[in-house]
Design a protein around this motif. Structure first.
Motif, PDB file in Angstrom:
ATOM      1  N   GLU A 181       9.435   4.235   6.000  1.00  0.00           N
ATOM      2  CA  GLU A 181       8.542   3.163   5.577  1.00  0.00           C
ATOM      3  C   GLU A 181       9.193   1.792   5.679  1.00  0.00           C
ATOM      4  OE1 GLU A 181       7.436   4.284   1.671  1.00  0.00           O
ATOM      5  OE2 GLU A 181       6.124   5.940   2.317  1.00  0.00           O
ATOM      6  N   SER A 182      10.487   1.736   5.458  1.00  0.00           N
ATOM      7  CA  SER A 182      11.197   0.454   5.556  1.00  0.00           C
ATOM      8  C   SER A 182      11.610   0.115   6.990  1.00  0.00           C
ATOM      9  CB  SER A 182      12.431   0.484   4.664  1.00  0.00           C
ATOM     10  OG  SER A 182      13.361   1.459   5.144  1.00  0.00           O
ATOM     11  N   LYS A 183      11.133   0.914   7.953  1.00  0.00           N
ATOM     12  CA  LYS A 183      11.426   0.710   9.370  1.00  0.00           C
ATOM     13  C   LYS A 183      12.901   0.911   9.719  1.00  0.00           C
ATOM     14  CE  LYS A 183       7.136  -0.482   9.810  1.00  0.00           C
ATOM     15  NZ  LYS A 183       6.155   0.457  10.407  1.00  0.00           N
ATOM     16  N   GLU A 184      13.635   1.498   8.797  1.00  0.00           N
ATOM     17  CA  GLU A 184      15.039   1.799   9.108  1.00  0.00           C
ATOM     18  C   GLU A 184      15.125   2.946  10.118  1.00  0.00           C
ATOM     19  OE1 GLU A 184      19.016   3.505   6.816  1.00  0.00           O
ATOM     20  OE2 GLU A 184      17.337   2.723   5.638  1.00  0.00           O
ATOM     21  N   ILE A 185      14.155   3.833  10.065  1.00  0.00           N
ATOM     22  CA  ILE A 185      14.093   4.961  10.987  1.00  0.00           C
ATOM     23  C   ILE A 185      12.821   4.839  11.818  1.00  0.00           C
ATOM     24  CG2 ILE A 185      13.854   7.469  11.202  1.00  0.00           C
ATOM     25  CD1 ILE A 185      15.415   7.755   8.617  1.00  0.00           C
TER      26      ILE A 185
END
Length: 447
Positions: A181-185
């Motif tokens: 969700e945090s765009k880290e993945i």
């Protein structure tokens, strides 16, 4: 080894040929001398009464009296058969070669026997075939693009089927969802890489966490919340006290059928090869043939063993083992114990007594290893809790990980109990008990 057998075969064939030639020489008839002209050959003319040879005495079953004179030469060799053909020096060389070959054979048998150095340990990848199959669908994530709803379903199903457990699965998926969700993945390949990192992080035992990685906890700088508990780092090495006069005692506990006695024998082999003086204590006095089984391992490893009467007090066996180890200079006692149900209070109390007795000087309990059968799955967690409360286990030996085991119980045990898995059994061979390597284990499952 093959070359040694070839040398022996050549030597044996040479001796056989030598013996055959010698036999032929002994059996060869003596050639009669040719008569000289004018002289009748002996035995063909009618000799005079004076010169007639006396008749041979009739056989009476008695040996002729010794006259002290050597018999006349009849053409048979005076030396032994081998010396007659090869000569004394050649025979001596053959005998020396045989002695050297026998010595080398004896040395080879010694190396292959009880004092043999353990061979190369098996790899996790080659022995975790069934567990790898459970994660085969996850390896296909590398080819996916965006992380979809079906991706989470696949992840959850694979982790639960692998016996990771509901609580640990929720923790793992919760951390991964937050990072997606945090765009880290972004993408299946990164998701699988993050899952690998989290699993290795969990298995390091240094921090028990819920919803955050070790690195994030360290970077936060604040005390963990109620759902996170920091614990002291725990090493995977088997503890051994080198203080002079101390006899280290390693206790092995667990329920029936998990492989305690076999684990004791394999570990005795490994520790003896490492140079430690090992003594085995046959504390399982209730199971039929448990003492005989451990005695076989003692013979294979060159270790001493202390046994008690069948049905006797296991605490007395462990006490005698510690005292004998102190008297004979053994620095390590591996104590087998009877399998007991973790739900039986009286059996658990007896286990506590064994530990108290083992702690009496000069004994010092430096390891209490809980042996779990990996095929029991989540039931192993219940056993681990009960035994840890009773005797304060210091580590887990997970056996039969190569069979029908699903593998995920390793993660569940370490996260929920903070109890390190120190050794795992990857087969039935004597060298198949190996130290647990978290990174190699996770890579074998996911790659």
């Amino acid at each position: 080894m093959i070359a040694l057998w070839i040398v022996l075969a050549v030597v044996v064939v040479g001796l056989a040929v030598t013996a055959g030639l010698a036999t032929r020489r002994r059996r060869r008839p003596v050639t009669e001398p040719q008569p000289r002209p004018g002289v009748a050959p002996p035995g063909r003319s009618s000799p005079s009464p004076e010169s007639r040879a006396p008749e041979a005495p009739a056989a009476t079953g008695e040996a002729p009296a010794a006259t002290g004179e050597a018999p006349a030469a009849t053409g048979a060799p005076s030396e032994s058969g081998a010396e007659a053909v090869l000569g004394a020096e050649a025979v001596a060389e053959v005998e020396a070669a045989l002695e050297a070959a026998e010595a080398e054979l004896a040395e080879e048998e010694r190396r292959r026997g009880a004092l043999e150095v353990p061979g190369e340990a098996p790899s996790f990848r080659e022995r975790l075939g069934r567990a790898r199959g459970l994660f085969s669908g996850l390896r296909a994530l590398r080819e996916r693009g965006a992380v979809e709803r079906a991706t989470w379903d696949d992840l959850e199903e694979a982790l639960l089927r692998a016996d990771v457990g509901v609580a640990t699965t929720e923790v793992l998926l919760g951390d991964l969802r937050r990072r997606v969700e945090s765009k880290e993945i972004a993408g299946g390949d990164q998701l699988l890489g993050a899952l690998r990192a989290d699993l290795v992080d969990l298995l390091e035992v240094e921090v028990r966490w819920d919803g955050a990685t070790d690195a994030e906890l360290a970077a936060g700088g604040s005390s963990p919340g109620p759902d996170r508990e920091l614990v002291a780092p725990v090493g995977r090495g088997l503890r051994f006290d080198t203080e002079p006069g101390v006899v280290n005692v390693w206790l092995f506990v667990g329920v029936n059928g998990v492989g305690k006695t076999t684990t004791v024998g394999k570990l005795a082999r490994r520790e003896a090869a490492a140079g430690r003086s090992v003594l085995l204590a046959a504390g399982d006095t209730f199971r039929a043939a448990a003492g005989e089984q451990l005695a076989l391992w003692a013979a294979r490893t060159g270790a001493e063993i202390v046994r008690g009467a069948e049905g006797g007090d296991p605490s007395a066996v462990v006490f005698d083992a510690v005292q004998r180890a102190a008297a004979r200079g053994n620095d390590l006692v591996l104590a087998d114990t009877a399998g007991r149900l973790h739900t039986k209070v009286n059996l658990v109390e007896e286990l506590k007594k064994i530990r108290r007795v083992a702690e009496r000087p000069p004994g010092r309990v430096t390891e209490v290893l809980l042996v779990l059968d990996a095929t029991t799955g989540q039931n192993g967690l219940v056993q681990a809790r009960q035994f840890t409360e009773a005797v304060s286990c210091t580590g887990v030996v997970l056996t039969k990980l190569d069979g029908t085991a699903k593998g995920g119980v390793v993660v569940a045990v370490q996260r929920e109990l903070a109890l390190p898995v120190k050794l795992v059994g990857l087969g039935e061979g004597p060298d198949d008990l190996v130290p647990f390597d978290p990174a190699a284990f996770v890579d074998a499952l996911l790659s």
